[in-house]
Design a protein around this motif. Structure first.
Motif, PDB file in Angstrom:
ATOM      1  N   THR A 106      42.241  39.888  35.150  1.00 11.57           N
ATOM      2  CA  THR A 106      41.521  39.500  33.974  1.00 11.57           C
ATOM      3  C   THR A 106      41.783  40.687  32.852  1.00 11.57           C
ATOM      4  O   THR A 106      42.561  41.763  33.373  1.00 11.57           O
ATOM      5  CB  THR A 106      40.373  39.362  34.118  1.00 11.57           C
ATOM      6  N   TRP A 107      41.461  40.363  31.727  1.00 10.30           N
ATOM      7  CA  TRP A 107      42.066  41.252  30.587  1.00 10.30           C
ATOM      8  C   TRP A 107      41.949  42.834  30.777  1.00 10.30           C
ATOM      9  O   TRP A 107      42.662  43.598  30.746  1.00 10.30           O
ATOM     10  CB  TRP A 107      41.339  40.801  29.363  1.00 10.30           C
ATOM     11  N   HIS A 108      40.518  43.274  30.740  1.00  8.22           N
ATOM     12  CA  HIS A 108      40.277  44.680  30.635  1.00  8.22           C
ATOM     13  C   HIS A 108      40.821  45.342  31.889  1.00  8.22           C
ATOM     14  O   HIS A 108      41.194  46.231  32.100  1.00  8.22           O
ATOM     15  CB  HIS A 108      38.705  44.894  30.347  1.00  8.22           C
ATOM     16  N   PRO A 109      40.556  44.716  33.226  1.00  5.98           N
ATOM     17  CA  PRO A 109      41.071  45.552  34.265  1.00  5.98           C
ATOM     18  C   PRO A 109      42.589  45.561  34.300  1.00  5.98           C
ATOM     19  O   PRO A 109      43.072  46.515  34.888  1.00  5.98           O
ATOM     20  CB  PRO A 109      40.712  44.376  35.544  1.00  5.98           C
ATOM     21  N   MET A 110      43.241  44.408  33.535  1.00  6.58           N
ATOM     22  CA  MET A 110      44.750  44.792  33.471  1.00  6.58           C
ATOM     23  C   MET A 110      45.016  46.083  32.765  1.00  6.58           C
ATOM     24  O   MET A 110      46.051  46.770  32.969  1.00  6.58           O
ATOM     25  CB  MET A 110      45.446  43.532  32.809  1.00  6.58           C
ATOM     26  N   SER A 111      44.136  46.472  31.797  1.00  6.09           N
ATOM     27  CA  SER A 111      44.479  47.721  31.207  1.00  6.09           C
ATOM     28  C   SER A 111      44.549  49.036  31.856  1.00  6.09           C
ATOM     29  O   SER A 111      44.714  50.111  31.330  1.00  6.09           O
ATOM     30  CB  SER A 111      43.310  47.898  29.907  1.00  6.09           C
ATOM     31  N   VAL A 112      43.707  48.886  33.030  1.00 10.72           N
ATOM     32  CA  VAL A 112      43.618  50.234  33.853  1.00 10.72           C
ATOM     33  C   VAL A 112      44.523  49.983  35.088  1.00 10.72           C
ATOM     34  O   VAL A 112      44.517  50.944  35.933  1.00 10.72           O
ATOM     35  CB  VAL A 112      42.265  50.586  34.219  1.00 10.72           C
ATOM     36  N   CYS A 113      45.468  48.981  35.179  1.00 10.03           N
ATOM     37  CA  CYS A 113      46.524  48.898  36.236  1.00 10.03           C
ATOM     38  C   CYS A 113      47.657  49.753  35.543  1.00 10.03           C
ATOM     39  O   CYS A 113      47.566  50.140  34.405  1.00 10.03           O
ATOM     40  CB  CYS A 113      46.768  47.523  36.169  1.00 10.03           C
ATOM     41  N   ASP A 114      48.658  50.002  36.562  1.00 15.90           N
ATOM     42  CA  ASP A 114      49.859  50.843  36.068  1.00 15.90           C
ATOM     43  C   ASP A 114      50.424  50.421  34.759  1.00 15.90           C
ATOM     44  O   ASP A 114      50.694  49.027  34.820  1.00 15.90           O
ATOM     45  CB  ASP A 114      50.835  51.152  37.377  1.00 15.90           C
ATOM     46  N   PRO A 115      50.417  50.982  33.789  1.00 13.67           N
ATOM     47  CA  PRO A 115      50.933  50.464  32.445  1.00 13.67           C
ATOM     48  C   PRO A 115      52.518  50.265  32.542  1.00 13.67           C
ATOM     49  O   PRO A 115      53.140  49.639  31.473  1.00 13.67           O
ATOM     50  CB  PRO A 115      50.536  51.625  31.807  1.00 13.67           C
ATOM     51  N   ASP A 116      53.200  50.839  33.414  1.00 12.65           N
ATOM     52  CA  ASP A 116      54.744  50.797  33.394  1.00 12.65           C
ATOM     53  C   ASP A 116      55.277  49.948  34.596  1.00 12.65           C
ATOM     54  O   ASP A 116      55.997  48.966  34.540  1.00 12.65           O
ATOM     55  CB  ASP A 116      55.263  52.188  33.424  1.00 12.65           C
ATOM     56  N   LEU A 158      47.030  45.293  25.197  1.00 10.91           N
ATOM     57  CA  LEU A 158      45.677  45.605  25.985  1.00 10.91           C
ATOM     58  C   LEU A 158      45.000  46.905  25.437  1.00 10.91           C
ATOM     59  O   LEU A 158      45.809  47.684  24.710  1.00 10.91           O
ATOM     60  CB  LEU A 158      46.155  45.883  27.613  1.00 10.91           C
ATOM     61  N   PRO A 159      43.703  46.893  25.543  1.00 11.41           N
ATOM     62  CA  PRO A 159      43.067  48.262  25.164  1.00 11.41           C
ATOM     63  C   PRO A 159      43.922  49.679  25.815  1.00 11.41           C
ATOM     64  O   PRO A 159      44.351  49.508  27.139  1.00 11.41           O
ATOM     65  CB  PRO A 159      41.854  48.156  25.924  1.00 11.41           C
ATOM     66  N   ARG A 160      44.030  50.499  25.097  1.00  6.88           N
ATOM     67  CA  ARG A 160      44.944  51.843  25.400  1.00  6.88           C
ATOM     68  C   ARG A 160      43.929  52.718  26.127  1.00  6.88           C
ATOM     69  O   ARG A 160      43.137  53.335  25.620  1.00  6.88           O
ATOM     70  CB  ARG A 160      45.447  52.325  24.302  1.00  6.88           C
ATOM     71  N   GLY A 181      53.656  48.244  36.958  1.00  4.25           N
ATOM     72  CA  GLY A 181      52.749  47.298  37.326  1.00  4.25           C
ATOM     73  C   GLY A 181      53.266  45.938  37.020  1.00  4.25           C
ATOM     74  O   GLY A 181      54.145  45.780  36.466  1.00  4.25           O
ATOM     75  N   MET A 182      52.371  45.046  37.436  1.00  2.63           N
ATOM     76  CA  MET A 182      52.378  43.815  37.272  1.00  2.63           C
ATOM     77  C   MET A 182      52.182  43.107  35.720  1.00  2.63           C
ATOM     78  O   MET A 182      52.536  42.003  35.124  1.00  2.63           O
ATOM     79  CB  MET A 182      51.722  42.646  38.073  1.00  2.63           C
ATOM     80  N   HIS A 183      51.717  43.993  35.089  1.00  6.22           N
ATOM     81  CA  HIS A 183      50.813  43.653  33.869  1.00  6.22           C
ATOM     82  C   HIS A 183      51.554  44.400  32.648  1.00  6.22           C
ATOM     83  O   HIS A 183      50.901  44.635  31.354  1.00  6.22           O
ATOM     84  CB  HIS A 183      49.273  43.838  33.659  1.00  6.22           C
ATOM     85  N   ASP A 184      52.836  45.154  32.631  1.00  6.57           N
ATOM     86  CA  ASP A 184      53.446  45.988  31.658  1.00  6.57           C
ATOM     87  C   ASP A 184      53.885  45.058  30.536  1.00  6.57           C
ATOM     88  O   ASP A 184      53.841  45.422  29.222  1.00  6.57           O
ATOM     89  CB  ASP A 184      54.398  46.714  32.099  1.00  6.57           C
ATOM     90  N   LEU A 185      53.848  43.643  30.739  1.00  2.69           N
ATOM     91  CA  LEU A 185      54.360  42.701  29.592  1.00  2.69           C
ATOM     92  C   LEU A 185      53.259  42.809  28.492  1.00  2.69           C
ATOM     93  O   LEU A 185      53.452  42.473  27.311  1.00  2.69           O
ATOM     94  CB  LEU A 185      54.122  41.333  30.360  1.00  2.69           C
TER      95      LEU A 185
END
Length: 431
Positions: free
Chosen positions: A159-169, A180-182, A171-175
């Motif tokens: 989900t949205w905010h948890p994606m922001s604390v996953c690996d930013p490069d 996302l919040p920085r 990971g699965m959510h770098d798209l």
């Protein structure tokens, strides 16, 4: 829509036409295996695949089915609760299953955690944790503390905010990195303790303390981000740094909780307590979706004294009685079955059974902790070939990235554990 009994072929055709599976395109490239039933640690397929009809589940349904499938105690918990009520809204109402579950969680988690917010899923529990931390500081008159600090290599949900604390490069959510919040990212934690890395963390705390509300990490094992292990001493360092800089400490124990790493919670490897803890996955024994966010009295009191004296979050199915009843039964079963002995036996079996993989070409590392076994390759896994090789061995595994790994149910016996290891080695060879 066809009526009456459907053949396996018809079901899979409908699946391809309408069902969007996780981390897959629509329509899917590879047809999924059609499961007819599950019992113990075995998945029974509707049709044989390469002559194999039953698979030993090496994944525990994404790490949740720690007691296996169709367990009589958990089945009875569901049936008994269903005879009373399947669901009732949690706003303004309460019920015994939720109360008992909250009391159980408070008893078994680190002492300072006294309040329990029940959520729908692990990702939602992380959303709630982040909201708690930001609202706490706003209530304390420090609204500028709006960012989270974490380390690279982590995964906290989709989900949205948890994606922001996953690996930013990687990971699965770098798209989504531009939207996302920085957040503030430290380097990924080394496996062994290094004082230089603690100094690196300290520098980030010193520079960003005024804007950081909390630090969030997966303790001891970074799971979906790469199945990486790290020294528990880093958790001690984070506790000291967070306390010194007025930053809250959040442990995401969704995957590591309930014995998976050899301690009941990852925090216990370090002997520290977070301000907020998220649990999920194995909470209900894999039966129903439920998670929880626990926090200290200080956080709850701080929010309750703020401009908005409530935590403005309320999922429709919060505290679902069926899920709460089976979760409580699962926690009782965990203790009755001597989870520590179960996990210790699995750890020894995985260590011995996966050791031969070290000599395979293309294998970078083999590592085991508790009921987690990992074979890491030096290249991306050919998922189709690796999965098919495991199935030929009678095992269900789901490799990803450069990893062939297993998190089996705790009730897996030695014979099936050996089969899982053989399946993992076959998958590594093929993948």
């Amino acid at each position: 829509m066809p009526t009456g009994d459907l053949t396996s072929e018809q079901l899979l055709a409908l699946d391809r036409e309408h069902v969007w599976h996780p981390y897959a395109p629509m329509p899917g490239v590879r047809p999924p295996l059609l499961v007819e039933s599950a019992s113990g640690v075995r998945l029974r397929l509707a049709e044989p695949v390469g002559g194999v009809r039953e698979l030993v589940d090496g994944m525990a349904s994404w790490w949740s089915a720690i007691h296996g499938y169709a367990h009589p105690v958990l089945d009875e918990a569901i049936r008994g609760q269903l005879g009373r009520m399947g669901h009732v809204m949690f706003g303004g109402l309460t019920h015994e299953p939720a109360i008992r579950l909250a009391a159980e969680l408070v008893e078994m988690t680190p002492g300072p955690l006294q309040h329990v917010f029940l959520a729908d899923s692990g990702s939602v529990s992380v959303e709630v944790a982040m909201k708690m931390c930001l609202q706490y500081w706003r209530s304390r008159g420090r609204p500028g503390k709006q960012r989270l600090l974490t380390w690279r290599g982590g995964y906290h949900g989709d989900t949205w905010h948890p994606m922001s604390v996953c690996d930013p490069d990687g990971g699965m959510h770098d798209l989504w990195s531009g939207a996302l919040p920085r957040q503030v990212f430290a380097d990924a934690p080394p496996r062994e303790f290094e004082q230089a890395y603690v100094d690196h963390l300290a520098g980030l705390f010193e520079r960003h303390a005024d804007e950081v509300a909390a630090v969030i990490v997966e303790p001891v094992v970074q799971n979906a981000g790469g199945m990486r292990f790290h020294s528990p001493r880093y958790l001690q360092a984070l506790r000291e740094l967070a306390s010194a800089h007025d930053v809250l400490l959040v442990f995401d124990e969704i995957a590591t909780g309930f014995g998976r790493t050899g301690e009941l919670f990852g925090a216990e490897h370090a002997g520290v307590s977070p301000d907020v803890m998220c649990v999920g996955k194995a909470l209900t024994g894999g039966y129903l979706s439920m998670a929880a966010t626990l926090c200290t009295r200080e956080i709850a009191d701080g929010i309750s004294r703020g401009e908005l004296p409530v935590l403005a979050h309320g999922p429709t199915f919060m505290g679902n009685p069926l899920a709460a009843a089976v979760a409580t039964a699962s926690l009782h079963l965990l203790r009755q079955n001597d989870w520590r002995a179960q996990v210790g036996r699995i750890e020894k079996g995985l260590a011995a059974g996966l050791e031969p993989a070290r000599d395979l070409p293309g294998v970078r590392d083999v590592r085991v902790l508790g009921a987690i076994g990992v074979v890491q390759l030096d290249h991306e896994v050919d998922v189709a070939a690796a999965g098919a090789a495991a199935v030929r061995e009678g095992v269900w595994l789901r490799p990803f990235r450069d990893l062939v790994y297993t998190m089996p149910p705790y009730v897996t016996d030695d014979e099936d554990l050996a089969r899982i290891c053989a399946g993992a080695i076959a998958a590594a060879q093929a993948g």
